[in-house]
Design a protein around this motif. Structure first.
Motif, PDB file in Angstrom:
ATOM      1  N   UNK A 118       0.828  -1.214   0.000  1.00 60.82           N
ATOM      2  CA  UNK A 118       0.000   0.000   0.000  1.00 60.82           C
ATOM      3  C   UNK A 118       0.861   1.263   0.000  1.00 60.82           C
ATOM      4  N   UNK A 119       1.999   1.228   0.703  1.00 55.52           N
ATOM      5  CA  UNK A 119       2.901   2.386   0.683  1.00 55.52           C
ATOM      6  C   UNK A 119       3.557   2.543  -0.682  1.00 55.52           C
ATOM      7  N   UNK A 120       3.992   1.449  -1.261  1.00 56.98           N
ATOM      8  CA  UNK A 120       4.598   1.516  -2.601  1.00 56.98           C
ATOM      9  C   UNK A 120       3.609   2.061  -3.627  1.00 56.98           C
ATOM     10  N   UNK A 121       2.358   1.611  -3.542  1.00 56.35           N
ATOM     11  CA  UNK A 121       1.334   2.085  -4.475  1.00 56.35           C
ATOM     12  C   UNK A 121       1.063   3.572  -4.259  1.00 56.35           C
ATOM     13  N   UNK A 122       0.887   3.998  -3.009  1.00 58.56           N
ATOM     14  CA  UNK A 122       0.633   5.416  -2.729  1.00 58.56           C
ATOM     15  C   UNK A 122       1.767   6.284  -3.272  1.00 58.56           C
ATOM     16  N   UNK A 123       3.001   5.842  -3.082  1.00 56.93           N
ATOM     17  CA  UNK A 123       4.141   6.614  -3.572  1.00 56.93           C
ATOM     18  C   UNK A 123       4.200   6.652  -5.100  1.00 56.93           C
ATOM     19  N   UNK A 124       3.653   5.641  -5.757  1.00 56.14           N
ATOM     20  CA  UNK A 124       3.612   5.634  -7.225  1.00 56.14           C
ATOM     21  C   UNK A 124       2.601   6.660  -7.755  1.00 56.14           C
ATOM     22  N   UNK A 125       1.697   7.128  -6.882  1.00 53.74           N
ATOM     23  CA  UNK A 125       0.640   8.051  -7.303  1.00 53.74           C
ATOM     24  C   UNK A 125       0.967   9.517  -7.041  1.00 53.74           C
ATOM     25  N   UNK A 126       2.061   9.784  -6.332  1.00 49.99           N
ATOM     26  CA  UNK A 126       2.360  11.157  -5.951  1.00 49.99           C
ATOM     27  C   UNK A 126       3.864  11.396  -5.955  1.00 49.99           C
ATOM     28  N   UNK A 127       4.243  12.651  -6.063  1.00 53.73           N
ATOM     29  CA  UNK A 127       5.659  13.000  -5.953  1.00 53.73           C
ATOM     30  C   UNK A 127       6.044  13.206  -4.494  1.00 53.73           C
ATOM     31  N   UNK A 128       5.051  13.320  -3.603  1.00 53.89           N
ATOM     32  CA  UNK A 128       5.296  13.440  -2.172  1.00 53.89           C
ATOM     33  C   UNK A 128       5.739  12.071  -1.657  1.00 53.89           C
ATOM     34  N   UNK A 129       6.853  11.993  -0.963  1.00 59.36           N
ATOM     35  CA  UNK A 129       7.364  10.713  -0.472  1.00 59.36           C
ATOM     36  C   UNK A 129       6.746  10.398   0.885  1.00 59.36           C
ATOM     37  N   UNK A 130       5.832   9.437   0.896  1.00 53.67           N
ATOM     38  CA  UNK A 130       5.144   9.059   2.135  1.00 53.67           C
ATOM     39  C   UNK A 130       6.016   8.192   3.038  1.00 53.67           C
ATOM     40  N   UNK A 131       7.068   7.631   2.510  1.00 56.06           N
ATOM     41  CA  UNK A 131       8.004   6.755   3.211  1.00 56.06           C
ATOM     42  C   UNK A 131       7.344   5.512   3.798  1.00 56.06           C
ATOM     43  N   UNK A 132       6.362   5.687   4.671  1.00 59.18           N
ATOM     44  CA  UNK A 132       5.762   4.538   5.357  1.00 59.18           C
ATOM     45  C   UNK A 132       4.358   4.925   5.806  1.00 59.18           C
ATOM     46  N   UNK A 133       3.359   4.188   5.350  1.00 62.62           N
ATOM     47  CA  UNK A 133       2.006   4.416   5.847  1.00 62.62           C
ATOM     48  C   UNK A 133       1.875   3.594   7.131  1.00 62.62           C
ATOM     49  N   UNK A 134       1.690   4.251   8.265  1.00 64.70           N
ATOM     50  CA  UNK A 134       1.574   3.505   9.513  1.00 64.70           C
ATOM     51  C   UNK A 134       0.236   2.778   9.605  1.00 64.70           C
ATOM     52  N   UNK A 135       0.119   1.895  10.581  1.00 62.94           N
ATOM     53  CA  UNK A 135      -1.138   1.175  10.752  1.00 62.94           C
ATOM     54  C   UNK A 135      -2.287   2.163  10.907  1.00 62.94           C
ATOM     55  N   UNK A 136      -3.362   1.872  10.230  1.00 65.73           N
ATOM     56  CA  UNK A 136      -4.595   2.659  10.179  1.00 65.73           C
ATOM     57  C   UNK A 136      -4.392   4.018   9.502  1.00 65.73           C
ATOM     58  N   UNK A 137      -3.291   4.153   8.773  1.00 62.61           N
ATOM     59  CA  UNK A 137      -3.062   5.368   8.003  1.00 62.61           C
ATOM     60  C   UNK A 137      -3.991   5.415   6.795  1.00 62.61           C
ATOM     61  N   UNK A 138      -4.391   6.630   6.437  1.00 56.85           N
ATOM     62  CA  UNK A 138      -5.288   6.858   5.303  1.00 56.85           C
ATOM     63  C   UNK A 138      -4.656   7.888   4.381  1.00 56.85           C
ATOM     64  N   UNK A 139      -4.490   7.504   3.121  1.00 53.25           N
ATOM     65  CA  UNK A 139      -3.980   8.415   2.106  1.00 53.25           C
ATOM     66  C   UNK A 139      -5.097   8.592   1.080  1.00 53.25           C
ATOM     67  N   UNK A 140      -5.466   9.849   0.827  1.00 53.55           N
ATOM     68  CA  UNK A 140      -6.570  10.124  -0.093  1.00 53.55           C
ATOM     69  C   UNK A 140      -6.080  10.930  -1.290  1.00 53.55           C
ATOM     70  N   UNK A 141      -6.639  10.582  -2.449  1.00 48.14           N
ATOM     71  CA  UNK A 141      -6.279  11.246  -3.704  1.00 48.14           C
ATOM     72  C   UNK A 141      -7.535  11.681  -4.438  1.00 48.14           C
ATOM     73  N   UNK A 142      -7.453  12.833  -5.079  1.00 49.03           N
ATOM     74  CA  UNK A 142      -8.438  13.240  -6.076  1.00 49.03           C
ATOM     75  C   UNK A 142      -7.875  12.793  -7.411  1.00 49.03           C
ATOM     76  N   UNK A 143      -8.706  12.125  -8.200  1.00 49.91           N
ATOM     77  CA  UNK A 143      -8.277  11.580  -9.486  1.00 49.91           C
ATOM     78  C   UNK A 143      -9.078  12.287 -10.575  1.00 49.91           C
ATOM     79  N   UNK A 144      -8.373  12.925 -11.483  1.00 47.57           N
ATOM     80  CA  UNK A 144      -9.005  13.734 -12.528  1.00 47.57           C
ATOM     81  C   UNK A 144      -9.496  12.852 -13.688  1.00 47.57           C
ATOM     82  N   UNK A 145     -10.559  12.117 -13.417  1.00 55.58           N
ATOM     83  CA  UNK A 145     -11.172  11.277 -14.446  1.00 55.58           C
ATOM     84  C   UNK A 145     -12.618  11.009 -14.056  1.00 55.58           C
TER      85      UNK A 145
END
Length: 173
Positions: A118-145
């Motif tokens: 999940x961290x690798x995927x999140x990092x593939x979607x943004x230039x911001x380096x999340x490094x590590x999504x901790x337990x119960x972490x939530x990453x949200x994206x707006x997708x222009x489609x």
């Protein structure tokens, strides 16, 4: 525009650190802290007006329990959760194919999964380096489609990155 939430399962471990006979990694339950974190993060997602229309989860116990607990807080019917086995030990392709095969009727979705995928995927979607999504972490994206099938090619913007420790630090300030 579509919205994607990536949610890592809440904290899991064996009760009192004792591994039951014949147990596997798939059987790890949430800790008391993990249960509290799932409720807290569900409320935070509500505050941000980001409750998804569709929940898709790994069927592994810790992810499934996290999804069920959040669904309960959102009054989302548990039977409507979709179980996706490929979200356990998922790689980039597993996430992309899960998303691109979705009906376009859903404007917002949440995927409940595990590290490191999940961290690798999140990092593939943004230039911001999340490094590590901790337990119960939530990453949200707006997708222009308007079409999930074009998810990978669409522009994606990081909306928020929240996790229990961050909320606790903010409440102490």
């Amino acid at each position: 525009m579509k919205t994607l939430l990536l949610i890592r399962h809440a904290k899991a471990d064996w009760p009192e650190g004792k591994v039951p006979a014949h147990a596997t990694d798939r059987d790890r339950p949430l800790t008391t802290r993990g249960e509290a974190d799932a409720v807290q993060m569900a409320h935070r997602i509500q505050q941000l007006k980001a409750v998804p229309e569709l929940l898709i989860s790994s069927p592994v116990l810790r992810a499934a329990t996290t999804a069920r607990m959040m669904a309960r807080e959102w009054q989302y019917p548990e039977e409507a959760i979709q179980w996706q086995p490929r979200l356990y030990q998922a790689d980039l392709t597993d996430f992309i194919e899960t998303i691109t095969n979705l009906p376009d009727t859903y404007k917002s979705i949440a995927l409940f999964s595990h590290n490191p995928g999940i961290t690798l995927f999140a990092n593939a979607l943004t230039t911001y380096n999340l490094q590590h999504i901790p337990t119960c972490g939530v990453v949200a994206f707006h997708v222009q489609t308007t079409d999930w099938a074009r998810f990978w090619q669409a522009e994606k913007k990081l909306w928020f990155f929240e996790y229990p420790e961050k909320l606790q630090q903010q409440s102490r300030v």
